[in-house]
Scaffold this motif. Structure first.
Motif, PDB file in Angstrom:
ATOM      1  N   PHE A   6       0.852  -1.180   0.000  1.00 23.49           N
ATOM      2  CA  PHE A   6       0.000   0.000   0.000  1.00 23.49           C
ATOM      3  C   PHE A   6       0.891   1.234   0.000  1.00 23.49           C
ATOM      4  N   ASP A   7       0.777   2.012  -1.067  1.00 14.19           N
ATOM      5  CA  ASP A   7       1.591   3.201  -1.257  1.00 14.19           C
ATOM      6  C   ASP A   7       0.845   4.416  -0.724  1.00 14.19           C
ATOM      7  N   THR A   8       1.413   5.078   0.280  1.00 13.59           N
ATOM      8  CA  THR A   8       0.756   6.239   0.883  1.00 13.59           C
ATOM      9  C   THR A   8       0.528   7.345  -0.135  1.00 13.59           C
ATOM     10  N   GLU A   9       1.472   7.528  -1.051  1.00 10.51           N
ATOM     11  CA  GLU A   9       1.380   8.652  -1.987  1.00 10.51           C
ATOM     12  C   GLU A   9       0.201   8.509  -2.935  1.00 10.51           C
ATOM     13  N   THR A  10      -0.001   7.300  -3.477  1.00  6.06           N
ATOM     14  CA  THR A  10      -1.105   7.103  -4.419  1.00  6.06           C
ATOM     15  C   THR A  10      -2.367   6.588  -3.733  1.00  6.06           C
ATOM     16  N   ARG A  11      -2.223   6.193  -2.453  1.00  4.09           N
ATOM     17  CA  ARG A  11      -3.340   5.629  -1.678  1.00  4.09           C
ATOM     18  C   ARG A  11      -3.934   4.397  -2.362  1.00  4.09           C
ATOM     19  N   THR A  12      -3.071   3.595  -2.954  1.00  2.22           N
ATOM     20  CA  THR A  12      -3.504   2.385  -3.652  1.00  2.22           C
ATOM     21  C   THR A  12      -2.561   1.237  -3.331  1.00  2.22           C
ATOM     22  N   MET A  13      -3.065   0.019  -3.507  1.00  2.00           N
ATOM     23  CA  MET A  13      -2.207  -1.162  -3.467  1.00  2.00           C
ATOM     24  C   MET A  13      -1.510  -1.262  -4.820  1.00  2.00           C
ATOM     25  N   ARG A  14      -0.200  -1.425  -4.792  1.00  8.06           N
ATOM     26  CA  ARG A  14       0.573  -1.477  -6.036  1.00  8.06           C
ATOM     27  C   ARG A  14       1.484  -2.692  -6.051  1.00  8.06           C
ATOM     28  N   ASP A  15       1.629  -3.315  -7.206  1.00  3.02           N
ATOM     29  CA  ASP A  15       2.621  -4.364  -7.370  1.00  3.02           C
ATOM     30  C   ASP A  15       4.005  -3.760  -7.163  1.00  3.02           C
ATOM     31  N   PHE A  16       4.846  -4.487  -6.444  1.00  2.24           N
ATOM     32  CA  PHE A  16       6.206  -3.995  -6.248  1.00  2.24           C
ATOM     33  C   PHE A  16       7.053  -4.339  -7.467  1.00  2.24           C
ATOM     34  N   GLU A 218      16.853   8.278  -7.421  1.00  3.44           N
ATOM     35  CA  GLU A 218      15.563   7.581  -7.395  1.00  3.44           C
ATOM     36  C   GLU A 218      15.786   6.206  -6.803  1.00  3.44           C
ATOM     37  N   PHE A 219      14.909   5.811  -5.897  1.00  8.36           N
ATOM     38  CA  PHE A 219      15.037   4.502  -5.255  1.00  8.36           C
ATOM     39  C   PHE A 219      13.650   3.917  -5.036  1.00  8.36           C
ATOM     40  N   ASP A 220      13.602   2.710  -4.475  1.00 10.01           N
ATOM     41  CA  ASP A 220      12.350   1.956  -4.464  1.00 10.01           C
ATOM     42  C   ASP A 220      11.386   2.367  -3.356  1.00 10.01           C
ATOM     43  N   GLY A 246      13.872  11.856  -8.739  1.00 10.10           N
ATOM     44  CA  GLY A 246      12.606  11.126  -8.702  1.00 10.10           C
ATOM     45  C   GLY A 246      12.225  10.731  -7.289  1.00 10.10           C
ATOM     46  N   PHE A 247      13.250  10.507  -6.456  1.00  4.69           N
ATOM     47  CA  PHE A 247      13.121  10.125  -5.060  1.00  4.69           C
ATOM     48  C   PHE A 247      12.408   8.781  -4.927  1.00  4.69           C
ATOM     49  N   ALA A 248      11.596   8.565  -3.908  1.00  8.00           N
ATOM     50  CA  ALA A 248      11.042   7.246  -3.614  1.00  8.00           C
ATOM     51  C   ALA A 248       9.863   6.916  -4.519  1.00  8.00           C
ATOM     52  N   ASN A 249       9.789   5.639  -4.937  1.00 10.57           N
ATOM     53  CA  ASN A 249       8.669   5.175  -5.764  1.00 10.57           C
ATOM     54  C   ASN A 249       7.500   4.642  -4.946  1.00 10.57           C
ATOM     55  N   TYR A 250       7.775   4.188  -3.722  1.00 11.19           N
ATOM     56  CA  TYR A 250       6.735   3.666  -2.835  1.00 11.19           C
ATOM     57  C   TYR A 250       6.953   4.274  -1.444  1.00 11.19           C
ATOM     58  N   ALA A 340       3.118 -17.244   2.198  1.00 18.71           N
ATOM     59  CA  ALA A 340       3.662 -16.348   1.176  1.00 18.71           C
ATOM     60  C   ALA A 340       2.583 -15.413   0.637  1.00 18.71           C
ATOM     61  N   GLU A 341       1.393 -15.944   0.423  1.00 19.85           N
ATOM     62  CA  GLU A 341       0.296 -15.109  -0.077  1.00 19.85           C
ATOM     63  C   GLU A 341      -0.044 -14.008   0.926  1.00 19.85           C
ATOM     64  N   ALA A 342       0.026 -14.338   2.222  1.00 21.13           N
ATOM     65  CA  ALA A 342      -0.273 -13.339   3.254  1.00 21.13           C
ATOM     66  C   ALA A 342       0.759 -12.217   3.235  1.00 21.13           C
ATOM     67  N   LEU A 343       2.036 -12.561   3.189  1.00 19.07           N
ATOM     68  CA  LEU A 343       3.058 -11.519   3.204  1.00 19.07           C
ATOM     69  C   LEU A 343       3.083 -10.738   1.894  1.00 19.07           C
ATOM     70  N   ASP A 344       2.780 -11.398   0.796  1.00 17.17           N
ATOM     71  CA  ASP A 344       2.717 -10.681  -0.485  1.00 17.17           C
ATOM     72  C   ASP A 344       1.550  -9.712  -0.526  1.00 17.17           C
ATOM     73  N   ASP A 345       0.580  -9.910   0.358  1.00 17.62           N
ATOM     74  CA  ASP A 345      -0.570  -9.014   0.441  1.00 17.62           C
ATOM     75  C   ASP A 345      -0.277  -7.894   1.430  1.00 17.62           C
ATOM     76  N   ASN A 346       0.683  -7.027   1.087  1.00 10.94           N
ATOM     77  CA  ASN A 346       1.018  -5.868   1.910  1.00 10.94           C
ATOM     78  C   ASN A 346       1.433  -6.264   3.320  1.00 10.94           C
ATOM     79  N   LEU A 347       2.216  -7.369   3.403  1.00 10.90           N
ATOM     80  CA  LEU A 347       2.734  -7.847   4.687  1.00 10.90           C
ATOM     81  C   LEU A 347       1.605  -8.056   5.697  1.00 10.90           C
ATOM     82  N   ALA A 348       0.645  -8.886   5.338  1.00 11.82           N
ATOM     83  CA  ALA A 348      -0.514  -9.150   6.201  1.00 11.82           C
ATOM     84  C   ALA A 348      -0.117 -10.126   7.307  1.00 11.82           C
TER      85      ALA A 348
END
Length: 462
Positions: A6-16, A218-220, A246-250, A340-348
């Motif tokens: 979950f990216d605070t800047e776009t307020r969306t869940m994004r693929d890393f 620019e970094f991740d 560019g600074f941070a992407n997420y 793995a599915e849990a952690l891939d889901d925004n570290l659930a």
């Protein structure tokens, strides 16, 4: 499944999607070393240590930067009040934070830069901003002109007309909403030379300069507590992107540790220092507690919640240790797909823990049935999953952390085993009153007795 955040800047869940395939660059806003670390301070360290471990476990080469703010108004004020040099005050509490991170098994960062070691980079960044018309000097201060950056407020959602920086008006500010990049020298304060006169850096400038120096323009991923979204991270974005980076992407932000519904802070007088907490529970149990909630959620502290988390961890630990005793050495295996599915889901993390408990339940059933091979496989999976969370009970770190109490634990084990032998003999003689009395006495002392096919076992319940 791809890691989604979950990216605070776009307020969306994004693929890393990293900038460089196979590599991940992460910047975490670290400590302002003004005092003893409390559990609210170190929660971000624990939360994003899990992110780092999960990235590494999935094959990423991770560059992880966690800075130290060692020059700041709060540091200067507290050092002065204590009658100590500011640099000694900062160094003393930096060591305290280091001890806290190490105790909780937080991996050391790739680099841990101090603000005072990067004044040259900060001056270069300010010069770029002045040259581009985004910053101006006045009376030895340098300010960022927030009106010059059209996207100001996008991260936090603040409207420009409502912005309050939380800092003094400052000499020569064109607009009270502008923030300070460089503070002109004041009597008794440390200073460094600059093209605009002697002074010291503003807080926001420090992180932008250090992030760029170590991770590039620019970094991740940029991480930190949710209290940093505004003004700190908003100002980092503004000054870095205005300078052409560019600074941070997420952007990832962790929730607070709260007490009575309020953010834990020294000003509220409700702090719980890490050293004090480690007199209540073991370090691995404290880490498990701090990392058991989703990183973005609030964690309301109570002694009951802490003890419940400690007992939960003890049950997971006991399964792994019991399996090793009965089935032989337990090697670290592979986590399950559900984990793995849990952690891939925004570290659930709560979902991940539910999966760990499921595997432990199956492993215990296998032990009871005498299926040691299945139990050992389950324990290997549990070790793998707990290792990602930083709390593998057989990890060498926790064995080292526990070394100081080994003698006391060994002595306790001898005493408890003697009581259990007395209970076994009483049960063999059908002296149920004596057997029950032994068990009750141990229970009153916080020792739980579990009868198994291989004899009685004990563990601490508090």
């Amino acid at each position: 499944m791809t890691l989604r955040l979950f990216d605070t800047e776009t307020r969306t869940m994004r693929d890393f999607t990293p900038l460089v395939p196979g590599r991940a660059s992460v910047y975490l806003c670290g400590a302002t070393v003004q005092g003893e670390p409390h559990i609210g301070h170190v929660r971000s360290g624990v939360a994003f240590d899990v992110l780092r471990r999960w990235l590494t476990a999935n094959g990423y080469d991770v560059a992880f930067v966690r800075n130290v703010t060692d020059i700041d108004d709060k540091i200067l004020n507290k050092a002065a009040a204590a009658g100590r040099p500011w640099w000694e005050w900062a160094a003393t509490h930096e060591r305290a934070f280091d001890r806290a991170y190490r105790a909780l098994g937080v991996l050391p960062p790739s680099v841990e830069p101090r603000a005072t070691g990067h004044i040259t980079q900060m001056i270069d960044l300010m010069q770029r901003l002045v040259d581009r018309g985004h910053a101006y000097a006045s009376s030895g201060n340098v300010y960022f002109d927030v009106r010059s950056f059209p996207d100001y407020g996008a991260l936090s959602g603040h409207k420009l007309e409502d912005v309050q920086q939380g800092e003094s008006a400052g000499a020569g500010k064109r607009d009270p909403r502008d923030f300070t990049l460089w503070k002109a020298a004041k009597p008794g304060e440390p200073t460094w030379p600059s093209p605009w006169g002697p002074g010291r850096p503003g807080w926001h400038l420090e992180c932008s300069a250090m992030a760029e120096f170590y991770l590039g323009p620019e970094f991740d991923i940029h991480c930190g507590g949710m209290d940093l979204v505004f003004p700190h991270h908003e100002n980092e974005i503004a000054q870095s992107r205005a300078a052409g980076d560019g600074f941070a992407n997420y952007w990832l932000h962790n929730g607070w540790v709260t007490l009575g519904g309020e953010k834990m802070s020294k000003s509220l007088g409700n702090t719980l220092s890490v050293p004090n907490m480690l007199t209540k529970v073991r370090a691995v149990e404290l880490r498990f507690y701090l990392g058991s909630a989703h990183y973005a959620s609030m964690l309301e502290y109570s002694e009951q919640a802490l003890n419940d988390a400690a007992q939960t961890y003890q049950r997971l630990e006991a399964f792994v240790q019991r399996t090793a005793e009965r089935a032989g050495a337990v090697a670290v295996g592979k986590w399950t797909d559900a984990f793995a599915e849990a952690l891939d889901d925004n570290l659930a993390i709560p979902k991940a823990l539910a999966e760990i408990h499921r595997v432990v339940h199956e492993g215990n059933r296998a032990l009871q049935a005498g299926d040691t091979e299945s139990a050992r496989a389950a324990a290997g999976q549990v070790r793998a999953m707990l290792a990602v969370l930083g709390v593998d009970p057989l990890d060498e770190h926790w064995a080292t952390a526990a070394s100081d109490s080994t003698a006391a634990e060994s002595a306790l084990d001898v005493l408890v085993r003697a009581e259990l032998e007395r209970r076994r003999e009483a049960r063999g003689a059908k002296d149920w009153a004596t057997a029950d009395a032994v068990r009750d006495r141990l229970g009153a002392a916080g020792i739980e007795v579990v009868d198994t096919a291989d004899g009685s076992e004990w563990s601490l319940t508090k």
